[in-house]
Motif scaffolding. Structure first.
Motif, mmCIF file in Angstrom:
data_model
loop_
_atom_site.group_PDB
_atom_site.id
_atom_site.type_symbol
_atom_site.label_atom_id
_atom_site.label_comp_id
_atom_site.label_asym_id
_atom_site.label_seq_id
_atom_site.Cartn_x
_atom_site.Cartn_y
_atom_site.Cartn_z
ATOM 1 N N PRO A 57 0.810 -1.221 0.000
ATOM 2 C CA PRO A 57 0.000 0.000 0.000
ATOM 3 C C PRO A 57 0.845 1.275 0.000
ATOM 4 C CG PRO A 57 -0.772 -1.566 1.654
ATOM 5 C CD PRO A 57 0.537 -2.077 1.155
ATOM 6 N N ALA A 58 0.232 2.358 -0.426
ATOM 7 C CA ALA A 58 0.854 3.672 -0.281
ATOM 8 C C ALA A 58 1.135 3.911 1.196
ATOM 9 C CB ALA A 58 -0.067 4.752 -0.838
ATOM 10 N N ARG A 59 2.215 4.638 1.475
ATOM 11 C CA ARG A 59 2.586 4.871 2.869
ATOM 12 C C ARG A 59 2.964 6.341 3.059
ATOM 13 N NH1 ARG A 59 6.700 2.782 0.012
ATOM 14 N NH2 ARG A 59 8.825 3.534 0.432
ATOM 15 N N LEU A 60 2.965 6.774 4.304
ATOM 16 C CA LEU A 60 3.290 8.145 4.668
ATOM 17 C C LEU A 60 4.643 8.142 5.365
ATOM 18 C CD1 LEU A 60 1.977 10.974 4.505
ATOM 19 C CD2 LEU A 60 1.104 10.599 6.810
ATOM 20 N N GLU A 61 5.617 8.850 4.791
ATOM 21 C CA GLU A 61 6.956 8.936 5.362
ATOM 22 C C GLU A 61 7.371 10.399 5.449
ATOM 23 O OE1 GLU A 61 9.663 6.677 3.014
ATOM 24 O OE2 GLU A 61 8.857 4.727 3.618
ATOM 25 N N GLY A 62 7.625 10.846 6.674
ATOM 26 C CA GLY A 62 8.043 12.230 6.850
ATOM 27 C C GLY A 62 7.034 13.227 6.331
ATOM 28 N N GLY A 63 5.766 12.887 6.428
ATOM 29 C CA GLY A 63 4.712 13.779 5.973
ATOM 30 C C GLY A 63 4.443 13.755 4.487
ATOM 31 N N ARG A 64 5.150 12.898 3.731
ATOM 32 C CA ARG A 64 4.931 12.804 2.288
ATOM 33 C C ARG A 64 4.517 11.392 1.914
ATOM 34 N NH1 ARG A 64 6.957 16.889 -0.782
ATOM 35 N NH2 ARG A 64 5.289 16.146 -2.166
ATOM 36 N N VAL A 65 3.715 11.282 0.874
ATOM 37 C CA VAL A 65 3.205 9.991 0.415
ATOM 38 C C VAL A 65 4.243 9.311 -0.472
ATOM 39 C CG1 VAL A 65 1.478 8.894 -1.071
ATOM 40 C CG2 VAL A 65 0.773 10.614 0.603
ATOM 41 N N ARG A 66 4.429 8.032 -0.239
ATOM 42 C CA ARG A 66 5.282 7.206 -1.082
ATOM 43 C C ARG A 66 4.442 6.084 -1.676
ATOM 44 N NH1 ARG A 66 7.590 11.130 -0.981
ATOM 45 N NH2 ARG A 66 9.535 11.658 0.094
ATOM 46 N N LEU A 67 4.458 5.980 -3.000
ATOM 47 C CA LEU A 67 3.658 4.976 -3.700
ATOM 48 C C LEU A 67 4.450 3.683 -3.863
ATOM 49 C CD1 LEU A 67 2.067 7.367 -6.308
ATOM 50 C CD2 LEU A 67 0.930 6.299 -4.373
ATOM 51 N N PRO A 68 3.774 2.589 -4.198
ATOM 52 C CA PRO A 68 4.460 1.299 -4.324
ATOM 53 C C PRO A 68 5.508 1.305 -5.429
ATOM 54 C CG PRO A 68 2.086 1.000 -4.168
ATOM 55 C CD PRO A 68 2.314 2.464 -4.368
ATOM 56 N N PRO A 69 6.393 0.322 -5.412
ATOM 57 C CA PRO A 69 7.426 0.222 -6.458
ATOM 58 C C PRO A 69 6.800 0.137 -7.849
ATOM 59 C CG PRO A 69 7.866 -1.322 -4.663
ATOM 60 C CD PRO A 69 6.506 -0.749 -4.406
ATOM 61 N N GLY A 70 7.420 0.819 -8.766
ATOM 62 C CA GLY A 70 6.995 0.754 -10.161
ATOM 63 C C GLY A 70 6.012 1.830 -10.571
ATOM 64 N N PHE A 71 5.312 2.436 -9.633
ATOM 65 C CA PHE A 71 4.286 3.413 -10.000
ATOM 66 C C PHE A 71 4.896 4.661 -10.627
ATOM 67 C CE2 PHE A 71 1.417 0.647 -8.103
ATOM 68 C CZ PHE A 71 0.120 1.140 -8.133
ATOM 69 N N ALA A 72 5.986 5.176 -10.056
ATOM 70 C CA ALA A 72 6.594 6.389 -10.593
ATOM 71 C C ALA A 72 7.138 6.160 -11.998
ATOM 72 C CB ALA A 72 7.697 6.878 -9.661
ATOM 73 N N ALA A 73 7.763 5.009 -12.222
ATOM 74 C CA ALA A 73 8.296 4.717 -13.562
ATOM 75 C C ALA A 73 7.173 4.581 -14.576
ATOM 76 C CB ALA A 73 9.132 3.436 -13.509
ATOM 77 N N ALA A 74 6.070 3.943 -14.182
ATOM 78 C CA ALA A 74 4.932 3.811 -15.090
ATOM 79 C C ALA A 74 4.336 5.176 -15.405
ATOM 80 C CB ALA A 74 3.874 2.903 -14.469
ATOM 81 N N TYR A 75 4.249 6.032 -14.391
ATOM 82 C CA TYR A 75 3.697 7.363 -14.636
ATOM 83 C C TYR A 75 4.593 8.166 -15.577
ATOM 84 C CZ TYR A 75 1.815 11.990 -14.176
ATOM 85 O OH TYR A 75 1.274 13.216 -14.480
ATOM 86 N N ALA A 76 5.889 8.022 -15.440
ATOM 87 C CA ALA A 76 6.798 8.752 -16.325
ATOM 88 C C ALA A 76 6.552 8.375 -17.784
ATOM 89 C CB ALA A 76 8.246 8.472 -15.930
ATOM 90 N N LEU A 77 6.327 7.099 -18.049
ATOM 91 C CA LEU A 77 6.019 6.670 -19.414
ATOM 92 C C LEU A 77 4.677 7.228 -19.876
ATOM 93 C CD1 LEU A 77 7.205 2.950 -19.206
ATOM 94 C CD2 LEU A 77 8.303 4.813 -20.478
ATOM 95 N N TYR A 78 3.692 7.213 -18.989
ATOM 96 C CA TYR A 78 2.371 7.769 -19.304
ATOM 97 C C TYR A 78 2.481 9.258 -19.609
ATOM 98 C CZ TYR A 78 -2.444 9.338 -18.286
ATOM 99 O OH TYR A 78 -3.680 9.924 -18.338
ATOM 100 N N ARG A 79 3.201 9.982 -18.763
ATOM 101 C CA ARG A 79 3.356 11.439 -18.953
ATOM 102 C C ARG A 79 4.137 11.747 -20.220
ATOM 103 N NH1 ARG A 79 7.257 12.976 -14.870
ATOM 104 N NH2 ARG A 79 8.637 12.209 -16.527
ATOM 105 N N ASP A 80 5.258 11.053 -20.421
ATOM 106 C CA ASP A 80 6.106 11.350 -21.577
ATOM 107 C C ASP A 80 5.430 10.989 -22.899
ATOM 108 O OD1 ASP A 80 7.937 12.172 -19.708
ATOM 109 O OD2 ASP A 80 9.225 10.404 -19.884
ATOM 110 N N GLY A 81 4.436 10.088 -22.835
ATOM 111 C CA GLY A 81 3.677 9.760 -24.035
ATOM 112 C C GLY A 81 2.606 10.774 -24.376
#
Length: 553
Positions: A57-81
């Motif tokens: 699950p998504a987690r809260l670290e130091g007041g900021r949200v951290r998403l599961p592994p792979g989500f940021a890389a997938a979003y980068a491909l979605y955004r860059d497309g």
């Protein structure tokens, strides 16, 4: 277990049946190219995120949200497309393609990984809201940022004491002598309140200004960025993430606004009317979520039922695939019908919304689509578990997750009960019955295209709907029948969509599949309408004294 596979051919067929070619500049070949490209991204990159997000699950670290592994890389491909700006005008940094194509992509994302789609959805809603309501300066500042995918967005309405009753919102916005406004207060159930895909979030906030009148008339809409123009963090923080039944990778946040800087959209007191642009867009997007979930439930069920052998389905020695057993076939046909028909019904509304020539039909069909399609997602998921038997109850087979993820869709963006009350209590009489007449005309038009059997059944069903509508208008308290009337309306619109699919079956990827599905809907599902109409006309009213006693804790 199989991952989601984008049903591009079925989607293209549904778009044709929904009349997408009526949109200015519509190009079938371009639509096919766009959806093929989207399907490759969704299948290869997004679908594998679904089990990862459920387990981590998504987690809260130091007041900021951290998403599961792979989500940021997938979003980068979605955004860059360029996918965030698919339906945004070219002058505002987008590709200028029809919104219904973006709706189809949203459905595909939902079926592949609903938690990932949830992170993207509100950015699309914010774009439509700013496009319809923002000042020239606000559009210049924010449209390109959202269309590029460099920023995501939220919709901050709900507070602990103000869920569906938005008139109870207490979040306060005071004018800032240096310019703009300062928002103070808390919000709950904020999807994507923070994320590490972009780290930057535009919060659309409903708040009350000083001396504002009570109730919804006192609400105003504000744009509250997570980061200010100088790069510093705004006074917006995440207090906690909710631990939820499903959608584990989607961060549902409790938010605090501590004199956070914001800018007003429109004038004070116009907030709810302006926010409705986003709310209605999100309701149709949630309908797309329901269809995506119904689709993946059917895909996994058909694959399992074809290879699982149990018992004898006929005179042979067996064991036979469970797909040969009549009860399993009924469940599989139900899933098929819900996904294909719900898709065609939703796309037709999206086409009408984009054309802008039949606002009364869009008005009445928005709550109908939201409720029917989200109910369909849950029903298809429930069938998937039953088809898988004991294995369906195990996480390994990944159908119980569909049901867990689907359940919230019937609640957020206005619960389905509220959609029913809106339909029964307001839309039937809105503008001297304009919505009622538009819905009637939509069913008549579908019947006119259909073959004789469909035409006769739709005509009878429409008469039952009109009888039920008149009964609700005459009832002193329509609330008891509102859910049945909503189901009746959804089932009738769904049947009309299937009549159109059936009329166009020769152009389908599998004409036999469409004809079989249409026959199942007409002969198995449509007969529910007279029962629903009888309930609406029956006028159930409990005895007040007996009811109090029955419901007392």
């Amino acid at each position: 277990m199989i991952d989601y596979r984008s049903p591009v051919a079925d989607i293209l067929f549904a778009l044709r049946a929904a009349g997408a070619d009526r949109l200015p500049g519509w190009d079938d070949d371009l639509a096919r190219t766009v959806l093929d490209q989207a399907g490759r991204l969704v299948d290869a990159v997004v679908a594998p995120l679904d089990p990862l997000g459920d387990a981590h699950p998504a987690r809260l670290e130091g007041g900021r949200v951290r998403l599961p592994p792979g989500f940021a890389a997938a979003y980068a491909l979605y955004r860059d497309g360029g996918w965030p700006g698919l339906a945004v005008a070219e002058a505002e940094g987008g590709q200028g393609l029809p919104h219904v194509l973006a709706g189809a992509v949203s459905e595909m994302l939902s079926g592949a990984c609903l938690s990932f789609q949830m992170l993207l959805s509100l950015g699309q809603g914010a774009l439509r809201t700013l496009g319809a309501n923002g000042s020239p300066a606000q559009k210049a500042r924010w449209m390109r940022r959202l269309a590029s995918g460099d920023w995501l967005a939220t919709m901050c309405l709900t507070e602990p004491q103000a869920g569906s009753d938005l008139g109870r919102i207490r979040c306060l916005a005071r004018p800032d002598p240096a310019g703009g406004w300062r928002i103070s207060g808390g919000k709950v159930f904020i999807s994507g309140g923070d994320q590490d895909l972009t780290g930057r979030t535009l919060h659309l906030v409903l708040a009350r200004t000083p001396d504002a009148p009570p109730g919804v008339r006192g609400l105003s809409l504000f744009l509250c960025p997570s980061e200010l123009e100088d790069g510093s963090r705004n006074a917006v923080s995440v207090l906690r993430l909710e631990d939820k039944m499903g959608l584990h990778a989607s961060p549902t946040c409790q938010m605090a606004f501590d004199a956070a800087w914001a800018e007003l959209v429109g004038a004070p007191g116009e907030g709810l009317a302006r926010m409705f642009t986003m709310m209605n867009a999100e309701r149709l997007d949630v309908a797309a979520q329901g269809i995506g979930l119904a689709e993946i439930a059917g895909q996994r069920s058909r694959a399992y039922a074809a290879q699982r052998h149990q018992g004898r389905a006929g005179p042979g020695g067996g064991p036979d695939p469970i797909a040969a057993h009549p009860d399993i076939r009924r469940a599989l046909l139900t899933q098929l019908a819900l996904a294909l028909g719900g898709r065609a019904m939703l796309y037709r509304v999206l086409v009408e919304l984009e054309l802008g020539t039949n606002p009364a039909l869009v008005e009445i069909m928005t709550p109908i689509c939201k409720a029917f399609c989200t109910d369909a997602g849950g029903e298809a998921a429930d069938h998937a578990i039953q088809i898988h038997g004991g294995y369906g109850y195990l996480r390994e087979y990944r159908v119980e997750q569909i049901l867990r993820d689907a359940r919230i869709t019937r609640i957020y963006e206005g619960s389905n009960g509220i959609q029913g009350m809106t339909l029964a209590g307001r839309l039937l009489t809105l503008d001297d019955g304009a919505c009622r007449r538009a819905f009637h005309a939509e069913i008549v038009a579908a019947a006119a295209q259909a073959e004789a059997a469909w035409r006769e059944d739709l005509t009878r069903a429409l008469a039952a709907w009109e009888e039920a509508a008149s009964a609700l208008l005459a009832a002193p308290e329509p609330g008891y029948a509102a859910a049945d009337f909503l189901r009746l309306s959804g089932l009738l619109a769904f049947a009309a969509a299937w009549a159109r699919l059936h009329a166009a079956a020769d152009a389908a990827p599998s004409p036999a599949r469409i004809r079989q599905g249409a026959d199942f809907v007409r002969r198995w599902m449509l007969p529910e309408i007279p029962l629903l109409a009888a309930r609406c006309a029956g006028g159930f009213r409990p005895d007040p004294a007996g009811l109090e006693e029955a419901l007392t804790p």
